[in-house]
Design an enzyme around this catalytic site. Structure first.
Site, PDB file in Angstrom:
ATOM      1  N   ASP A 207       0.830  -1.205   0.000  1.00  0.00           N
ATOM      2  CA  ASP A 207       0.000   0.000   0.000  1.00  0.00           C
ATOM      3  C   ASP A 207       0.869   1.263   0.000  1.00  0.00           C
ATOM      4  O   ASP A 207       2.087   1.214   0.196  1.00  0.00           O
ATOM      5  CB  ASP A 207      -0.907  -0.030   1.227  1.00  0.00           C
ATOM      6  CG  ASP A 207      -2.109   0.892   1.073  1.00  0.00           C
ATOM      7  OD1 ASP A 207      -2.331   1.401  -0.037  1.00  0.00           O
ATOM      8  OD2 ASP A 207      -2.820   1.095   2.078  1.00  0.00           O
TER       9      ASP A 207
ATOM     10  N   TYR B 251       6.131  -9.922   7.136  1.00  0.00           N
ATOM     11  CA  TYR B 251       6.085  -8.472   7.322  1.00  0.00           C
ATOM     12  C   TYR B 251       6.602  -8.122   8.714  1.00  0.00           C
ATOM     13  O   TYR B 251       6.383  -8.864   9.672  1.00  0.00           O
ATOM     14  CB  TYR B 251       4.651  -7.952   7.196  1.00  0.00           C
ATOM     15  CG  TYR B 251       4.135  -7.816   5.784  1.00  0.00           C
ATOM     16  CD1 TYR B 251       4.297  -6.619   5.075  1.00  0.00           C
ATOM     17  CD2 TYR B 251       3.462  -8.862   5.162  1.00  0.00           C
ATOM     18  CE1 TYR B 251       3.815  -6.482   3.784  1.00  0.00           C
ATOM     19  CE2 TYR B 251       2.970  -8.732   3.870  1.00  0.00           C
ATOM     20  CZ  TYR B 251       3.148  -7.540   3.192  1.00  0.00           C
ATOM     21  OH  TYR B 251       2.670  -7.415   1.906  1.00  0.00           O
TER      22      TYR B 251
END
Length: 326
Positions: free
Chosen positions: A98, A157
């Site tokens: 994003d 992540y």
């Protein structure tokens, strides 16, 4: 089933170089696991990239020209180097990070109708064209079966939180500042509830890119690591819904502040309702999030035979000093 990791970083070393760790290596024609270097089905020769980028000034990975995205910038460099059109390259990224999200181990692939004798030159040319906040760390040949997105087995992540009264200015683009003292112990207790296979509908924002996303994801581990004032949340899963990681982090932040108890996690999961999470937490900011590495089926990372050696960049050397002594 064995997995191989692409983009897994070495331990942090401010003076060291970035290195990629994979279980694949350059295998010759005599290797029993090697396959012939041949064009991928109807497309050409396939090439795998490992890319690192600072996402601060970009609108994520997915292609768009304005505001610019990582994919757009990388494609422009590939077009100049290969002399091919965008439609011929078929560049695909593993994760559609994003806006503002960083990556150390983003993986992508592209195709060419021709083979390369060496990858070092194209590697150097790409990084020479790319801005300083985007770097191709590795280029290697890929078997036709490899697909940067669909061959993925898991993604890792990290989300960084700087937990002190005064923010470290050198961390401001890469860590979220929490002036509230966080209780890492209760955050770990809460993070355990995310591990396993669950329907994460309550932790996903609606995405225009996925019309019918599968809300069931498998979280393999979720760690909360204390490194002085820096708190690093490490999550590995089979995949993630749009903003799922940032929404999980947001709830853990509230739990760490001891505003809500750790056992609220299974309760919210059970509702499968994003509105339920919104009662307790908003999405965590993107700049603390980084795509660290991606794991693939090891067979899909085997290098074809007769392929050029993988490029990890090349060192420059000077045979003797050309500056006069004073």
């Amino acid at each position: 089933m064995s997995y191989a990791v692409v983009g897994l970083p070495a331990p942090p070393n401010l003076n060291g170089s970035l290195s990629s760790i994979t279980t694949s290596s350059n295998k010759g024609a005599d290797d029993v696991n090697s396959v012939e270097m041949k064009p991928s089905t109807g497309a050409g020769y396939k090439w795998r990239l490992v890319i690192a980028y600072d996402g601060t000034h970009y609108a994520g990975w997915q292609y768009q020209q304005s505001p610019p995205t990582i994919q757009c910038i990388v494609e422009k460099a590939l077009i100049r180097v290969t002399k091919l059109e965008r439609k011929d390259l078929h560049l695909v990224g593993a994760s559609r990070t994003d806006t503002g999200v960083h990556a150390f181990g983003q993986v992508a692939h592209f195709v060419t109708p021709f083979n390369y004798d060496s990858l070092e030159s194209i590697h150097a040319a790409l990084n020479g064209l790319l801005p300083a906040d985007i770097r191709v760390r590795e280029i290697s040949a890929a078997v036709p079966e490899f697909h940067a997105r669909f061959s993925t087995k898991s993604k890792i992540y990290h989300y960084k939180i700087f937990n002190d009264t005064v923010m470290d200015p050198f961390q401001r683009h890469y860590a979220y500042h929490s002036a509230y003292k966080l209780n890492a112990t209760v955050m770990r207790e809460a993070a355990k509830h995310f591990v396993g296979k669950h329907d994460f509908s309550a932790f996903a924002n609606a995405s225009h890119n996925d019309r019918m996303p599968d809300p069931v994801k498998n979280i393999f581990r979720f760690g909360v690591i204390e490194m002085g004032a820096l708190l690093q949340l490490e999550v590995e899963g089979s995949g993630f819904l749009y903003r799922q990681v940032r929404n999980m982090v947001a709830l853990l932040l509230q739990i760490g502040r001891q505003a809500i108890p750790p056992d609220i996690v299974p309760m919210i999961l059970a509702t499968r309702d994003r509105k339920e999470l919104a009662k307790y937490a908003l999405s965590a900011p993107p700049h603390g999030l980084c795509l660290v590495s991606i794991k693939y089926n090891e067979q899909h990372l085997h290098l074809p035979s007769s392929c050029p050696i993988s490029s990890f960049g090349r060192h420059h050397s000077i045979s003797k000093c050309k500056l006069p002594f004073y």
